[in-house]
Scaffold this motif. Sequence first.
Motif, short mmCIF file in Angstrom:
data_model
loop_
_atom_site.label_atom_id
_atom_site.label_comp_id
_atom_site.label_asym_id
_atom_site.label_seq_id
_atom_site.Cartn_x
_atom_site.Cartn_y
_atom_site.Cartn_z
N LEU A 100 8.58 19.66 17.78
CA LEU A 100 8.03 20.09 16.49
C LEU A 100 8.54 19.24 15.34
N ILE A 101 9.34 18.24 15.63
CA ILE A 101 9.79 17.33 14.58
C ILE A 101 8.61 16.42 14.23
N PRO A 102 8.16 16.43 13.00
CA PRO A 102 6.95 15.68 12.66
C PRO A 102 7.19 14.18 12.65
N ALA A 103 6.09 13.46 12.70
CA ALA A 103 6.10 12.00 12.59
C ALA A 103 5.10 11.62 11.51
N ALA A 104 5.53 10.80 10.58
CA ALA A 104 4.66 10.39 9.49
C ALA A 104 3.59 9.44 10.00
N LEU A 105 2.40 9.57 9.45
CA LEU A 105 1.30 8.70 9.84
C LEU A 105 1.61 7.24 9.49
N TYR A 106 2.38 7.03 8.44
CA TYR A 106 2.69 5.67 8.01
C TYR A 106 3.51 4.92 9.07
N THR A 107 4.31 5.65 9.85
CA THR A 107 5.13 4.97 10.86
C THR A 107 4.29 4.32 11.94
N GLN A 108 3.03 4.75 12.10
CA GLN A 108 2.17 4.17 13.12
C GLN A 108 1.70 2.76 12.74
N TYR A 109 1.71 2.45 11.45
CA TYR A 109 1.28 1.11 11.04
C TYR A 109 2.28 0.50 10.05
N GLU A 110 3.52 0.94 10.14
CA GLU A 110 4.53 0.44 9.20
C GLU A 110 4.75 -1.07 9.36
N GLN A 111 4.83 -1.55 10.60
CA GLN A 111 5.05 -2.98 10.81
C GLN A 111 3.88 -3.80 10.27
N GLN A 112 2.66 -3.30 10.49
CA GLN A 112 1.49 -4.01 9.97
C GLN A 112 1.48 -3.98 8.44
N ALA A 113 1.95 -2.88 7.85
CA ALA A 113 2.01 -2.81 6.39
C ALA A 113 3.03 -3.80 5.84
N LYS A 114 4.15 -3.92 6.51
CA LYS A 114 5.15 -4.90 6.07
C LYS A 114 4.60 -6.33 6.22
N GLU A 115 3.91 -6.57 7.33
CA GLU A 115 3.30 -7.89 7.51
C GLU A 115 2.26 -8.17 6.43
N LEU A 116 1.50 -7.13 6.06
CA LEU A 116 0.51 -7.28 5.01
C LEU A 116 1.17 -7.63 3.68
N ASN A 117 2.27 -6.99 3.37
CA ASN A 117 3.00 -7.32 2.15
C ASN A 117 3.54 -8.75 2.21
N LYS A 118 4.02 -9.16 3.38
CA LYS A 118 4.55 -10.53 3.53
C LYS A 118 3.44 -11.56 3.30
N ILE A 119 2.27 -11.29 3.90
CA ILE A 119 1.15 -12.22 3.73
C ILE A 119 0.70 -12.26 2.27
N SER A 120 0.64 -11.09 1.63
CA SER A 120 0.24 -11.06 0.23
C SER A 120 1.23 -11.81 -0.64
N GLY A 121 2.52 -11.69 -0.32
CA GLY A 121 3.52 -12.44 -1.08
C GLY A 121 3.36 -13.94 -0.90
N ARG A 122 3.09 -14.38 0.31
CA ARG A 122 2.90 -15.82 0.55
C ARG A 122 1.67 -16.33 -0.19
N ILE A 123 0.60 -15.54 -0.15
CA ILE A 123 -0.61 -15.97 -0.86
C ILE A 123 -0.33 -16.13 -2.34
N SER A 124 0.41 -15.17 -2.91
CA SER A 124 0.71 -15.24 -4.33
C SER A 124 1.57 -16.46 -4.65
N LYS A 125 2.54 -16.75 -3.79
CA LYS A 125 3.41 -17.91 -4.04
C LYS A 125 2.62 -19.22 -3.92
N LEU A 126 1.74 -19.32 -2.93
CA LEU A 126 0.95 -20.53 -2.78
C LEU A 126 -0.02 -20.71 -3.94
N ILE A 127 -0.62 -19.62 -4.37
CA ILE A 127 -1.52 -19.72 -5.51
C ILE A 127 -0.76 -20.15 -6.75
#
Length: 747
Positions: free
Chosen positions: A290-317
């Motif tokens: 009955l200990i819940p699991a947040a929905l965000y944990t299912q795609y947390e790694q992808q969200a971090k990767e998305l932030n990393k990619i967005s940061g790289r795009i901003s730096k290159l631009i």
Amino acid sequence: MTDSNANSLEKPSDLGKSPEAIARRWKLELKLADKRESAWRKKSADIYKLYTPENPAMHSFNILWTNTETLRQSVYNSLPQPDARRRYQDEDPLGKAVAEVMTRSLEFCQDVYDFDSVLKADVLSMLLPGRAVSRIRYIPDIRQIEGKEAVEGEDPEAYEEIEWEQVIAENVQYDDFRILCAAKTWEQVTAEGFRHRFTREDCVEKFGEEIGNKIPLDSADDEDVKSSKDCEDLFKTAEIWEIWNKEDKEVIWICKSYPVPCKIQDDPLRLSGFFPNPKPLYAIENNNTLIPAALYTQYEQQAKELNKISGRISKLIEALKVRGIYDSTLGELSQLMKAADNELIAGSNVTALLDRGGLDNAIWMMPIEMAAKVIGELYIQRDACKQIIYEITGIADIMRSASDPNETFGAQKIKTQWGTQRLQRMQREVQRYIRDLIRLKAEIIAEKFQPETLEQMTLVQLPHQAELDAEKLRLEQMAQQYQMQTQQAQMTGQQPPPPPPELEKLKQPMPISWEAVVEAMRSDATRTYRIDIETDSTLSATQDDDMQGLQQVLKGLADLMNAFGPAVEKGAMDIGMLKELMLVVCRRAKMGTAVEDVISKLKQPPPPKDPEAGKIEAMKALEQFKAELQGKMHQAELAANQQAEQMKAELAAQTEQRKQESQAMQNQHQQTLESQRAGEQARIDAALEQQRMAFDDRLAERDAALKVELEHIKNAGKMDVALVGQETTLASAQISADKPEPANAGV
């Protein structure tokens, strides 16, 4: 050798039943619950910070907020309405009345506060930390009975009465709820706790003066208040845990810094499931814990990767700029880069520029083609990363159902159905959770609400049992009187009088009373067997489907009437069968009691007549009409002749009567004159006689007065003579006394 387990604790009751033991047991349970869910609560706090960050990271992509807002509208966007209906589709007047009272009560209680905000908060709690909990509260408005004051030592509730009642749902924050047992499914949960922050006034109000003033308060939460020694005590609060123990059917109030329970209550709500809340709303199902699991944990790694990619795009631009080197001897080139549109720069060393092969060979630009290509690849990678996240959360299905104005209605409908496939489990879970909340409300209304409150709240017109008893007694007395009249008529050989129409009510079932409705609501078994409590849809798309279904239901009712109506009119089919078919459709479609009442009032039409029999009857009626017409004409002729003769006789009689009346009037006038003359003469004679009598009376009065006067004078004379004689005697005696005696009187 002693047994090492002889003093071990194997079950909670081994701690004892003293107040200290009870407090110790639940403090241990709270400690274990904190340990079980500590990682999840820490993760939930981090998720809330990501959802609404105070200082968003530069060049970040908040996919959590985007996904949450999309899913919120997909799983809940419309406030449902309660629907209490009969559990079985058969005739049940009591169940129908109970369902109507329950539905109206739930609708009223839902409309008097913001239930929609509570449900929105629950959905947000489900999507962010992964678990949502709302509890039901019963709020009575109690007042003192006028003219009564509580006596010390007696129950104060005996001097109080409920003025109004309300039941509401209240959202519980994710870190203020604990499951106080190591259960794997909700059915195994035996205890749960709710955390409160009480001020000193709250403690005294809840637990009384003695305990409320002893509970230690924690430090204030605000740092500015903590730094102020003068005001810190004013804002201190105590952490109080409200523990619902299902095993013992009691509520225990615990403060971790207080040695004994602050308060112990017996089952306050008397709910069938005991707990004041339904099964929590989980984003991710797991039958192992009955200990819940947040929905965000299912795609947390992808969200971090998305932030990393967005940061790289901003730096290159940021690095992707037009930059280069030019010959310092050509100073005009610096001005050329700063020149405005359509502006020409005068050159002073054009020959040198021509010797170098032109302007292209005089400037060396920094290459950016590789960086631009990398940026393009990063954009592609970011879209792929977002697509993975959408697939995980189910948002991809929503995107697939996006409408194209050039598509047909059938294609759009198929897309809509496909777009909700992945979200249906979550949508159904939200609907289940809301239904359970409303069922808890209904149970509290049935168990706690006073009949007067229900009558005022619902405005359902039902009689009271006393009124029904009085009406039944009146009808029984009327029946006895009619029976006596019938017996008397039979004894005298007369025709008995017809029975009063009101006596038919004795043969009919008695109407449903408020007392019967309340009794059925109070009984858990009767209420459960007779009615079922549901809700309508929480999604606008489903409501559109419901409207389409309603159109189909109406069309089905019309088809029933068209199919079986002619048979009913001809008498080949009883209308009761048609009504039952229509009622089954209405009850399954939940069209309400008003429609059912209208259908129930349908009556069997009169049977049609035979056409041939109608012709014969018409001919007979025509012949009868002709005979009656001839008879009426003959009777009219005889009546006219008789009327003429009668008019002649009446005219002669009237003439003779007028002569007699004229003579009688003359005689009466003469008699009137004679009577008036005689009356006038009698009046004159009476007046003269009255004057004579008055004169005689005055004369008699004068004679009597004269006699009295003469008698008075006579008496006065006698008195004067007597007085003179008396005075003479006295004078003589005085003279005799004054006369001197002779000298020789003694000789």
